[in-house]
Design a protein around this motif. Sequence first.
Motif, PDB file in Angstrom:
ATOM      1  N   ALA A   1       3.924  53.430 -49.308  1.00 32.97           N
ATOM      2  CA  ALA A   1       4.528  52.516 -50.282  1.00 32.97           C
ATOM      3  C   ALA A   1       4.712  51.133 -49.675  1.00 32.97           C
ATOM      4  CB  ALA A   1       5.877  53.070 -50.741  1.00 32.97           C
ATOM      5  N   GLN A   2       5.071  51.070 -48.387  1.00 25.88           N
ATOM      6  CA  GLN A   2       5.257  49.774 -47.715  1.00 25.88           C
ATOM      7  C   GLN A   2       3.941  49.000 -47.643  1.00 25.88           C
ATOM      8  OE1 GLN A   2       6.501  52.632 -46.615  1.00 25.88           O
ATOM      9  NE2 GLN A   2       8.624  52.368 -45.930  1.00 25.88           N
ATOM     10  N   SER A   3       2.864  49.694 -47.275  1.00 25.13           N
ATOM     11  CA  SER A   3       1.561  49.030 -47.184  1.00 25.13           C
ATOM     12  C   SER A   3       1.116  48.515 -48.548  1.00 25.13           C
ATOM     13  CB  SER A   3       0.513  49.998 -46.613  1.00 25.13           C
ATOM     14  OG  SER A   3       0.763  50.275 -45.254  1.00 25.13           O
ATOM     15  N   ALA A   4       1.349  49.311 -49.583  1.00 25.75           N
ATOM     16  CA  ALA A   4       0.973  48.890 -50.935  1.00 25.75           C
ATOM     17  C   ALA A   4       1.762  47.654 -51.366  1.00 25.75           C
ATOM     18  CB  ALA A   4       1.203  50.039 -51.913  1.00 25.75           C
ATOM     19  N   MET A   5       3.055  47.621 -51.041  1.00 27.62           N
ATOM     20  CA  MET A   5       3.875  46.458 -51.377  1.00 27.62           C
ATOM     21  C   MET A   5       3.399  45.211 -50.638  1.00 27.62           C
ATOM     22  SD  MET A   5       7.784  47.873 -51.564  1.00 27.62           S
ATOM     23  CE  MET A   5       8.267  49.140 -52.736  1.00 27.62           C
TER      24      MET A   5
ATOM     25  N   ALA B   1       3.589  35.530 -47.603  1.00 32.38           N
ATOM     26  CA  ALA B   1       4.289  36.488 -48.460  1.00 32.38           C
ATOM     27  C   ALA B   1       4.507  37.811 -47.735  1.00 32.38           C
ATOM     28  CB  ALA B   1       3.491  36.712 -49.748  1.00 32.38           C
ATOM     29  N   ILE B   2       3.508  38.241 -46.989  1.00 33.18           N
ATOM     30  CA  ILE B   2       3.638  39.489 -46.237  1.00 33.18           C
ATOM     31  C   ILE B   2       4.744  39.366 -45.196  1.00 33.18           C
ATOM     32  CG2 ILE B   2       2.463  41.032 -44.613  1.00 33.18           C
ATOM     33  CD1 ILE B   2      -0.141  40.399 -46.174  1.00 33.18           C
TER      34      ILE B   2
ATOM     35  N   GLN C   1       1.682  48.170 -40.066  1.00 30.26           N
ATOM     36  CA  GLN C   1       1.481  48.025 -41.513  1.00 30.26           C
ATOM     37  C   GLN C   1       1.338  46.553 -41.891  1.00 30.26           C
ATOM     38  OE1 GLN C   1       5.008  50.116 -42.797  1.00 30.26           O
ATOM     39  NE2 GLN C   1       3.879  51.973 -43.330  1.00 30.26           N
ATOM     40  N   ARG C   2       2.192  45.731 -41.290  1.00 29.69           N
ATOM     41  CA  ARG C   2       2.150  44.297 -41.586  1.00 29.69           C
ATOM     42  C   ARG C   2       0.841  43.666 -41.102  1.00 29.69           C
ATOM     43  NH1 ARG C   2       3.514  40.431 -38.243  1.00 29.69           N
ATOM     44  NH2 ARG C   2       4.602  41.889 -36.883  1.00 29.69           N
ATOM     45  N   ARG C   3       0.453  43.983 -39.884  1.00 32.23           N
ATOM     46  CA  ARG C   3      -0.767  43.380 -39.331  1.00 32.23           C
ATOM     47  C   ARG C   3      -2.009  43.820 -40.097  1.00 32.23           C
ATOM     48  NH1 ARG C   3       1.399  45.109 -33.523  1.00 32.23           N
ATOM     49  NH2 ARG C   3       2.842  43.386 -33.163  1.00 32.23           N
ATOM     50  N   THR C   4      -2.073  45.092 -40.444  1.00 28.54           N
ATOM     51  CA  THR C   4      -3.229  45.585 -41.190  1.00 28.54           C
ATOM     52  C   THR C   4      -3.319  44.921 -42.551  1.00 28.54           C
ATOM     53  OG1 THR C   4      -3.053  47.734 -40.075  1.00 28.54           O
ATOM     54  CG2 THR C   4      -4.374  47.651 -42.071  1.00 28.54           C
ATOM     55  N   ALA C   5      -2.175  44.761 -43.228  1.00 31.00           N
ATOM     56  CA  ALA C   5      -2.163  44.100 -44.538  1.00 31.00           C
ATOM     57  C   ALA C   5      -2.601  42.646 -44.421  1.00 31.00           C
ATOM     58  CB  ALA C   5      -0.768  44.183 -45.154  1.00 31.00           C
TER      59      ALA C   5
END
Length: 338
Positions: free
Chosen positions: A116-120, A133-134, A147-151
């Motif tokens: 859910a975090q990655s999707a957000m 924004a990320i 998760q943040r870096r991949t997004a």
Amino acid sequence: MKITKKMLVGILLTLGLAVFSDFLSHYIPNIGAEALALILGMLLGNTILTNKRWEPGVKWAEKYPIEIGIALLGVEVTLTTIESLGWQGIVFILIQMTATIFFVLFIGGRLFKVSAQSAMLMGAGNAVCGSSAIAAVAPEIDATDDQRRTAVATVSLSGVLLLFILPILGPSIYHGNNLLIGALIGGTVQSVGQVIGTASLVNPAVIDYATLFKMLRVILLSVVVLAMSNSARKMRQNEPGNHEAQAAKHIQIHKLVPWFIYAFLGLLAFSTIVALPHSVVLGAKSVTGFFGVVNLAGIGLNLKWQTIKASGVKFMGYGLVTITFQVLAAILLISLIY
């Protein structure tokens, strides 16, 4: 966060890579400093700069300067930004952003099976303003660094793809209508720098329109942060045995939004009331742009092949489906509204 002596080498490395990427972008303008910093950082961080001594400073440079950059975005926009686009522009951006977020959240859970975090993070990055924004959303939803870096990597590389496609697609569909080409670019491309870079491949008038549409998305950043923070908090409240801790957190409503979002809104209000000198606005833009490059340089240096390998194919597919939806939705909305 306090800077310690052991952080200095990593901070200087990240700043140096950002400066070099900015310099190199003058010779490769089609890619842009942000993408160059990300790509060079990934290459260096996985080859000759693998020593652990770089990590503390690189992590600091990755997280904290961008917060100042986000705050300074408030200097660049005023409430007249919204007015200049007319009701059509406002409706277009509101629907486009909302549709993007819901679509990204839906396919993230149902199709790509990400957290859910990655999707957000993907929703915020694509709907609003990329890595900025990320960076704003990540701490509010308890996203991990990976998760943040991949997004950020996925959203940034998707933006590079749009940079090459939209300068051809826009004019071929709208036949010289600079407003509509600007709406397509400003309503879909992720980062502010990539929007300007993409529009510059068409003509100067498109740059102006695309920037206005993009700034309206930036203005709505605080709304997205609040909505996603609230959603994440509700998910945590539903976890077994976690009601008391979340109830306590719920009382501290002012902590739902980080300091730089309040600063952004305050500067936006101030710049609306007071006509700031052009030099001040240009200075704020320069600082914001450079800190965005620093952020991506740090992310590239910290993003290891293992992380990319673990989720690379999945997230690249996620990003490709997302930008395809964004472009098609924007074309449909423009045809309906204009």
